[in-house]
Design an enzyme around this catalytic site. Structure first.
Site, PDB file in Angstrom:
ATOM      1  N   TYR A  96     -12.033  35.376  24.336  1.00  0.00           N
ATOM      2  CA  TYR A  96     -11.706  35.964  25.640  1.00  0.00           C
ATOM      3  C   TYR A  96     -11.087  34.911  26.551  1.00  0.00           C
ATOM      4  CZ  TYR A  96     -12.356  37.327  30.498  1.00  0.00           C
ATOM      5  OH  TYR A  96     -12.142  37.549  31.829  1.00  0.00           O
ATOM      6  N   SER A 144      -9.402  33.578  35.054  1.00  0.00           N
ATOM      7  CA  SER A 144     -10.849  33.411  35.173  1.00  0.00           C
ATOM      8  C   SER A 144     -11.196  31.932  35.206  1.00  0.00           C
ATOM      9  CB  SER A 144     -11.502  34.057  33.946  1.00  0.00           C
ATOM     10  OG  SER A 144     -12.852  33.692  33.849  1.00  0.00           O
ATOM     11  N   LYS A 186      -7.085  34.376  28.369  1.00  0.00           N
ATOM     12  CA  LYS A 186      -6.733  34.089  29.770  1.00  0.00           C
ATOM     13  C   LYS A 186      -5.863  32.827  29.832  1.00  0.00           C
ATOM     14  CE  LYS A 186      -8.657  37.571  31.582  1.00  0.00           C
ATOM     15  NZ  LYS A 186      -7.772  38.638  32.020  1.00  0.00           N
TER      16      LYS A 186
END
Ligand code: NAD
Ligand code: UD1
Length: 341
Positions: free
Chosen positions: A148, A124, A152
Site C-alpha cells: 500500500y 500518506s 503511494k
C-alpha cells in the site's frame, strides 16, 4: 469550472465534497463504490442542500473517465480513489499495484487529454516509512514497508515525472497523517468494512458495543506512556486543507509534497482517555504485543502547509473524539443498514 473528486463517496472524499460545495464550488464525484455507499450522496445533499453529479465508474477505465471530462468542464482533480488497507495490500499486492497505480495513470492521461491543469493527490505519511524522525518534514527520507505504502510512493513519482514532461501541470501531493472524526452533523463519517484496523474506529466500535475491548498494541515504546504516538487530524480540517491545496494549485505550477497533520503527537492511551472523558463512555482495553511495522512516534512538521497554503488544523483531539462518537452512535451499523432502519 468543476472539481472532480475520484473516490468522492469515500470517507475523506465525502467530507471534502461538503467543504467544496459549501465554498460554492462545483463538485463532480466519481467512484466505483468498492469501498463506499451511494447513500453518501443523500447525506451530502442533506448537509449542503446540493447534490453533486455522480458517476459510478472505475477510475482506471480511461474511456469511462473520458465521458466524465466530456460532460463537465473540469480544471482540477482531487484524486482520492484507491485501495487503502495495509494488511490486505500485503496479501494481495498485485491488486493494490494494479488498482492504485492504474487509477493515477488514467487520471493524469485524462487531465492531459482534456486540458485540466490542477491535481491534488491523496498521499500518506506512510511514504516516510519507519525511517524519518518526527516531526517529519517533507524532505525527510522516504521508503515503505508494505505494498500500500509503495503505491503511494510510486504514484507520487508518476505524478512528478508527468509534471516534468508537462510543465503546465500543477500538482500537490498531500501526505495525510491520521485522519479521524466525522462531520459534526453525524451524517457522514468513516464506515470501515468488517473489523477496523485503525485506532479511532476501533475505539468507537468498542464504545458502541460492537466490539468487546480494545487491544493496545504495545506499551513499551519509547514514548511518555509507552504507547504509540501519532498525529491524529480531524477529517473536517483535512477537507479544508484540500480546499487550500486546490487554491494553491490554481496559482502555481510544478509539484509540491505537503504534510497535512496537526503537528501534535497523541498516544493511544491519551486518545482513549480523551474519548471516554468527552463522551462519558467506557472503553475497556488490554495491553497486547506490538503490531508488526508500527513505529514509536509519527507526527508532522506543519510549517510547509502553513506557509504555502496559509492553512493550519484547528480542531482538537476532543473535537475528533466527540464527532467520531456522534457519527458512530447515530449510525451504529454504518450507512446502508441505518438508512433502511
Ligand atoms: P475510502 O476507501 O473511504 O475512499 C476511497 C474511495 O475510492 C472509496 O470510495 C472506493 O470505493 C474508491 N475506489 C477505490 N478504487 C477505485 C477505482 N479504481 N475507481 C473508482 N473508485 C475507487 O478511503 P479514504 O479514507 O477516504 O481515503 C482516501 C484516499 O486517501 C485514499 O487514496 C487513501 O489511500 C488515502 N489516505 C487515507 C488515509 C486514512 O487514514 N483514511 C491516510 C492516508 C492516505
Ligand atoms: C496505519 C497504517 C498506515 C496508514 C494509516 C491510515 C500500519 C502499520 N500503518 O497507520 O500505513 O496510512 O493507518 O490508514 O498499518 N493501535 C492499537 N490498537 C488498535 C489499533 C491501533 O493500539 O486496535 C495503535 C497502533 O499501534 C498505533 C496507533 O494505535 O500506535 C494508531 O494506529 P492506526 O490507527 O492503525 O494508524 P497507524 O498505525 O499510524
Amino acid at each position: 469550472m468543476a472539481v472532480l473528486l475520484t473516490g468522492g463517496t469515500g470517507y475523506i472524499g465525502a467530507h471534502t465534497a461538503v467543504a467544496l460545495l459549501e465554498a460554492g464550488r462545483e463538485a463532480v464525484l466519481a467512484d466505483d463504490l468498492s469501498n463506499s455507499k451511494a447513500e453518501v450522496l443523500e447525506r451530502i445533499e442533506k448537509i449542503t442542500g446540493k447534490r453533486p453529479a455522480f458517476y459510478q465508474i472505475d477510475i482506471s477505465d480511461g474511456a469511462a473517465l473520458s465521458k466524465v471530462f466530456e460532460a463537465h468542464k473540469i480544471d482540477t482533480v482531487i484524486h482520492f480513489a484507491g485501495f487503502k488497507a495495509v494488511g490486505e495490500s500485503v496479501k494481495k499486492p498485485l491488486d493494490y499495484y494494479k488498482n492504485n497505480l492504474n487509477a493515477t495513470i488514467e487520471v493524469l492521461r485524462a487531465m492531459l487529454k482534456y486540458g485540466a491543469k490542477n491535481l491534488v493527490f491523496s498521499s500518506s505519511a506512510t511514504v516516510y516509512g519507519p525511517y524519518g524522525e518526527s516531526p517529519l518534514k517533507e524532505d525527510a527520507p522516504t521508503g515503505c514497508i508494505n505494498p500500500y505504502g509503495w503505491t503511494k510512493w510510486m504514484s507520487e513519482q508518476i505524478i512528478r515525472d508527468a509534471a516534468k514532461a508537462h510543465p503546465e501541470l500543477s500538482c500537490v501531493l498531500l501526505r495525510y497523517f491520521n485522519p479521524v472524526g466525522a462531520h459534526p452533523s453525524g451524517l457522514i463519517g468513516e464506515d470501515p468494512n468488517g473489523i477496523p484496523n485503525n485506532l479511532m474506529p476501533y475505539i468507537s466500535q468498542v464504545a458502541v458495543g460492537k466490539l468487546d475491548h480494545l487491544t493496545v498494541y504495545g506499551d513499551d515504546y519509547n514514548t511518555p506512556d509507552g504507547t504509540g504516538v501519532r498525529d491524529y487530524i480531524h477529517v473536517s480540517d483535512l477537507a479544508q486543507g484540500h480546499l487550500a491545496a486546490v487554491s494553491y494549485c490554481e496559482r502555481h505550477a510544478g509539484v509540491e509534497a505537503v504534510n497535512l497533520g496537526t503537528g501534535r503527537g497523541i498516544s493511544v492511551l491519551e486518545l482513549l482517555r480523551a474519548f471516554e472523558r468527552v463522551n462519558g463512555v467506557k472503553v475497556p482495553f488490554e495491553i497486547g504485543p506490538r503490531r508488526a511495522g508500527d513505529v514509536d512516534e509519527c507526527f508532522a512538521d506543519t510549517q510547509k502547509a502553513a506557509s504555502l497554503f496559509n492553512w493550519r488544523a484547528t480542531r482538537t483531539a476532543e473535537d475528533m473524539c466527540r464527532d467520531a462518537w456522534n457519527w458512530q452512535s447515530k449510525n451504529p451499523r454504518g450507512y446502508e443498514i441505518t438508512s433502511k432502519a
